[in-house]
Design an enzyme around this catalytic site. Structure first.
Site, PDB file in Angstrom:
ATOM      1  N   GLN A 179       1.122  -1.533  -0.130  1.00  0.00           N
ATOM      2  CA  GLN A 179      -0.244  -0.529  -0.325  1.00  0.00           C
ATOM      3  C   GLN A 179       1.028   1.567   0.017  1.00  0.00           C
ATOM      4  O   GLN A 179       0.473   2.137  -0.445  1.00  0.00           O
ATOM      5  CB  GLN A 179      -0.559   0.209   0.886  1.00  0.00           C
ATOM      6  CG  GLN A 179      -0.144   0.131   2.924  1.00  0.00           C
ATOM      7  CD  GLN A 179      -0.842  -0.194   3.863  1.00  0.00           C
ATOM      8  OE1 GLN A 179      -1.404  -1.596   4.048  1.00  0.00           O
ATOM      9  NE2 GLN A 179      -1.593   1.114   4.383  1.00  0.00           N
ATOM     10  N   CYS A 234      -5.141  -0.098   3.280  1.00  0.00           N
ATOM     11  CA  CYS A 234      -5.140  -0.918   3.519  1.00  0.00           C
ATOM     12  C   CYS A 234      -6.455  -1.699   3.048  1.00  0.00           C
ATOM     13  O   CYS A 234      -6.929  -2.610   3.283  1.00  0.00           O
ATOM     14  CB  CYS A 234      -4.639  -0.966   5.148  1.00  0.00           C
ATOM     15  SG  CYS A 234      -6.093  -0.213   6.451  1.00  0.00           S
ATOM     16  N   HIS A 256      -6.163  -1.048  11.081  1.00  0.00           N
ATOM     17  CA  HIS A 256      -5.190  -1.716  10.224  1.00  0.00           C
ATOM     18  C   HIS A 256      -6.105  -2.921   9.481  1.00  0.00           C
ATOM     19  O   HIS A 256      -6.890  -3.942  10.542  1.00  0.00           O
ATOM     20  CB  HIS A 256      -4.351  -2.208   9.904  1.00  0.00           C
ATOM     21  CG  HIS A 256      -3.329  -2.759   9.156  1.00  0.00           C
ATOM     22  ND1 HIS A 256      -3.141  -1.799   8.268  1.00  0.00           N
ATOM     23  CD2 HIS A 256      -2.406  -3.811   9.025  1.00  0.00           C
ATOM     24  CE1 HIS A 256      -2.557  -2.467   7.005  1.00  0.00           C
ATOM     25  NE2 HIS A 256      -2.355  -3.490   7.538  1.00  0.00           N
ATOM     26  N   ASN A 258      -0.482  -8.834   5.068  1.00  0.00           N
ATOM     27  CA  ASN A 258      -0.481  -7.873   5.162  1.00  0.00           C
ATOM     28  C   ASN A 258      -0.232  -6.973   3.837  1.00  0.00           C
ATOM     29  O   ASN A 258      -0.056  -8.174   2.428  1.00  0.00           O
ATOM     30  CB  ASN A 258       0.902  -7.811   5.951  1.00  0.00           C
ATOM     31  CG  ASN A 258       0.398  -6.091   6.991  1.00  0.00           C
ATOM     32  OD1 ASN A 258      -0.653  -5.444   5.964  1.00  0.00           O
ATOM     33  ND2 ASN A 258       1.221  -6.151   8.011  1.00  0.00           N
TER      34      ASN A 258
END
Ligand SMILES: *[C@@H]1O[C@H](CO)[C@@H](O)[C@H](O)[C@H]1NC(C)=O
Ligand SMILES: *[C@@H]1O[C@H](CO)[C@@H](O)[C@H](O)[C@H]1NC(C)=O
Length: 364
Positions: A144, A150, A287, A308
């Protein structure tokens, strides 16, 4: 030829980054040695800093290196490393990479919507471990960068997953379209929620591919979706996993990748390298990520496999294993608080897709 060199260079830097960065205890003994270590780290990660920043960055780096060193000496099930976040403070890290205040966005949006149902409620048996990466339902780890998007990465990964499961085709999809176009409730680089993003994709008639609408890590552009052709991947809607219940979450993850929000704001999370993350973290969700599986270590520690969006160099190739099945209902780092997933029942999905294979579905 020029292109070849660019490809070669990016390949080499990828190779270098993936090799990781280690240091010796001796490198911490004197101030001078730590400076040398800092220079070596900057070279490794190709980090350039303005000269007036150098002392400040060095101070932060020294603090983080000592934290990594001390933590790794303890007998914890996870390890830290001086990754590319090693010269930014905890505060800077939070505001750039874990700054999506989920509570704030949730308050603006009101209660969770979606179909209201939970299609996996009657599931009684699930495999002891699942890894959607092995079933080819997860694209390569994305990055990102310095943009609080996110939520878009979490949303897109879950849609990529269900699309592969229903159509047997893995298509990388466009986070940028969400950042540029899903602006009614979500706020581009200033954060957002996955739930309205699923709703947006449904109402919008689908989402473009990464290839046709690539990521540029900024939210200054207008929505360009209408001028972009090519494939569009659709979903039918989305549902929530009943909150604060890891057993329910397990049922969903056994069937598809699931979007979740976590508290990723701790320095251990910032500098996480490998192993099962057992905290420190709270439940101040900040997040968006996606769970792509679960399992158990040899000595019986259960974990979620979490993808992630900080690039493949962070953690275990871009993934973190987060402890699963803890006594607090919210789950470790609040992972069971805000879980949702897209639904795609039909297989009439993307505009180019007509052949449907059921073999992925049948494995479960
Ligand atoms: C498993 O091993 C890790 C790392 O050695 C340790 O921290 C953890 O407590 C162990 N868990 C169990 C259930 O024995
Ligand atoms: C689960 O089972 C109950 C009772 O048989 C039924 O009413 C309900 O529709 C089922 N839920 C789903 C999602 O199939």
């Amino acid at each position: 030829m020029k292109l070849f060199f660019i490809v070669l260079i990016s390949f080499l830097s990828l190779l270098q980054a993936s090799k990781g960065f280690d240091f010796d205890e001796k490198e911490l003994e004197t101030e001078e040695n730590v400076w040398k270590l800092y220079e070596r780290w900057r070279g490794h990660h190709s980090v350039s800093r303005a000269s007036h920043e150098a002392i400040k960055r060095f101070n932060v780096f020294r603090h983080n290196v000592l934290h990594v060193h001390r933590t790794n000496k303890k007998n914890k099930p996870y390890k830290l490393k001086i990754n590319r976040f090693a010269d930014i403070t905890h505060h800077e890290f939070r505001s750039s990479y874990a700054g999506s205040n989920v509570k704030h966005h949730r308050m603006l949006r009101g209660p969770k919507r979606g179909s209201g149902g939970f299609m996996y409620e009657n599931v009684t048996r699930v495999p002891s471990s699942v890894d959607w990466r092995e079933k080819g339902a997860v694209t390569e780890v994305k990055n990102q960068q310095d943009c609080g998007s996110c939520w878009a990465f979490s949303t897109v990964a879950a849609v990529e997953g269900i699309n592969k499961i229903r159509t047997n085709k893995l298509v990388s999809l466009s986070e940028q379209e969400l950042v540029d176009c899903d602006t009614e409730e979500n706020q581009g680089c200033a954060g957002g929620l996955m739930e309205p993003a699923f709703e947006f994709i449904k109402n919008n008639g689908g989402i473009k591919t990464e290839e046709t609408y690539p990521y540029d890590s900024s939210d200054v552009q207008f929505c360009r979706a209408n001028s972009i052709g090519g494939e569009t991947v659709t979903i039918d809607g989305h549902e929530h996993v009943p909150e604060n219940d890891e057993e329910e979450l397990l049922k969903a993850v056994a069937h598809q990748p699931v979007s979740v929000a976590i508290d990723a704001g701790s320095s251990d999370f910032q500098l996480y390298s490998e192993g099962v993350f057992i905290g420190e973290c709270g439940t101040q969700l900040n997040h968006g990520v996606v769970i792509v599986g679960y399992g158990e270590t040899k000595n019986g520690t259960k974990y979620w496999i979490v993808r992630n969006s900080w690039g493949p160099e962070w953690g275990e190739g871009g993934y973190v294993r987060i402890e699963r099945g803890i006594s607090e209902n919210e789950g470790r780092c609040g992972i069971a608080m805000e879980a949702s997933y897209p639904t795609k029942l039909s297989s009439t999905p993307s505009t180019h897709e007509s052949v449907v294979r059921d073999d992925v579905k049948d494995e479960l």
